[in-house]
Design a protein around this motif. Structure first.
Motif, mmCIF file in Angstrom:
data_model
loop_
_atom_site.group_PDB
_atom_site.id
_atom_site.type_symbol
_atom_site.label_atom_id
_atom_site.label_comp_id
_atom_site.label_asym_id
_atom_site.label_seq_id
_atom_site.Cartn_x
_atom_site.Cartn_y
_atom_site.Cartn_z
ATOM 1 N N GLY A 50 22.255 -14.613 -48.837
ATOM 2 C CA GLY A 50 21.350 -15.690 -48.466
ATOM 3 C C GLY A 50 21.971 -17.069 -48.574
ATOM 4 O O GLY A 50 21.281 -18.044 -48.849
ATOM 5 N N GLN A 51 23.273 -17.148 -48.372
ATOM 6 C CA GLN A 51 23.960 -18.434 -48.452
ATOM 7 C C GLN A 51 25.045 -18.519 -47.392
ATOM 8 O O GLN A 51 25.455 -17.503 -46.843
ATOM 9 C CB GLN A 51 24.568 -18.649 -49.837
ATOM 10 N N SER A 52 25.487 -19.727 -47.114
ATOM 11 C CA SER A 52 26.556 -19.913 -46.143
ATOM 12 C C SER A 52 27.894 -19.975 -46.860
ATOM 13 O O SER A 52 27.974 -20.448 -47.996
ATOM 14 C CB SER A 52 26.326 -21.181 -45.325
ATOM 15 N N VAL A 53 28.934 -19.505 -46.174
ATOM 16 C CA VAL A 53 30.267 -19.420 -46.748
ATOM 17 C C VAL A 53 31.241 -20.105 -45.800
ATOM 18 O O VAL A 53 31.217 -19.849 -44.598
ATOM 19 C CB VAL A 53 30.689 -17.946 -46.946
ATOM 20 N N ARG A 54 32.091 -20.966 -46.337
ATOM 21 C CA ARG A 54 33.084 -21.669 -45.519
ATOM 22 C C ARG A 54 34.419 -20.939 -45.626
ATOM 23 O O ARG A 54 34.935 -20.730 -46.728
ATOM 24 C CB ARG A 54 33.222 -23.098 -45.990
ATOM 25 N N LEU A 55 34.962 -20.535 -44.481
ATOM 26 C CA LEU A 55 36.216 -19.788 -44.431
ATOM 27 C C LEU A 55 37.142 -20.382 -43.384
ATOM 28 O O LEU A 55 36.702 -21.040 -42.446
ATOM 29 C CB LEU A 55 35.947 -18.320 -44.074
#
Length: 97
Positions: free
Chosen positions: A44-49
């Motif tokens: 339920g969260q955004s991830v920066r890759l």
């Protein structure tokens, strides 16, 4: 920061540019890396890759970040992606129980 995809492991390749006269000039072929923010449904969260454009297409094809990480082998993933995979597995197990 290394020029390496965090999901697929694609990195810099070395080769030659060959002219019409067959002269060879050494060159580096860099991967097409993008900084993207992907949404993890399980967490339920955004991830920066930092991933390659090819990996972004693969993530969309497999049905999202969670499905991609669960299907991929651990050898190709970066340390950040491995930790994310463990969190997704743990969230899936706790939701199933």
């Amino acid at each position: 920061m290394s020029r390496r995809c965090e999901l697929t492991g694609k990195s810099v390749l070395v080769g030659h540019l060959v002219s019409h006269s067959n002269r060879k000039t050494k060159t580096r072929f860099l991967p097409n890396l993008l900084k993207v923010t992907l949404l993890s449904d399980a967490l339920g969260q955004s991830v920066r890759l930092r991933i390659s454009a090819n990996a972004l297409r693969s993530v969309e094809h497999r049905g999202g970040l969670d499905a991609f990480l669960l299907k991929s082998s651990e050898a190709d993933l970066s340390q950040k992606a491995k930790e994310l995979r463990r969190k997704i597995r743990k969230a899936g197990e706790s939701a199933a129980a």
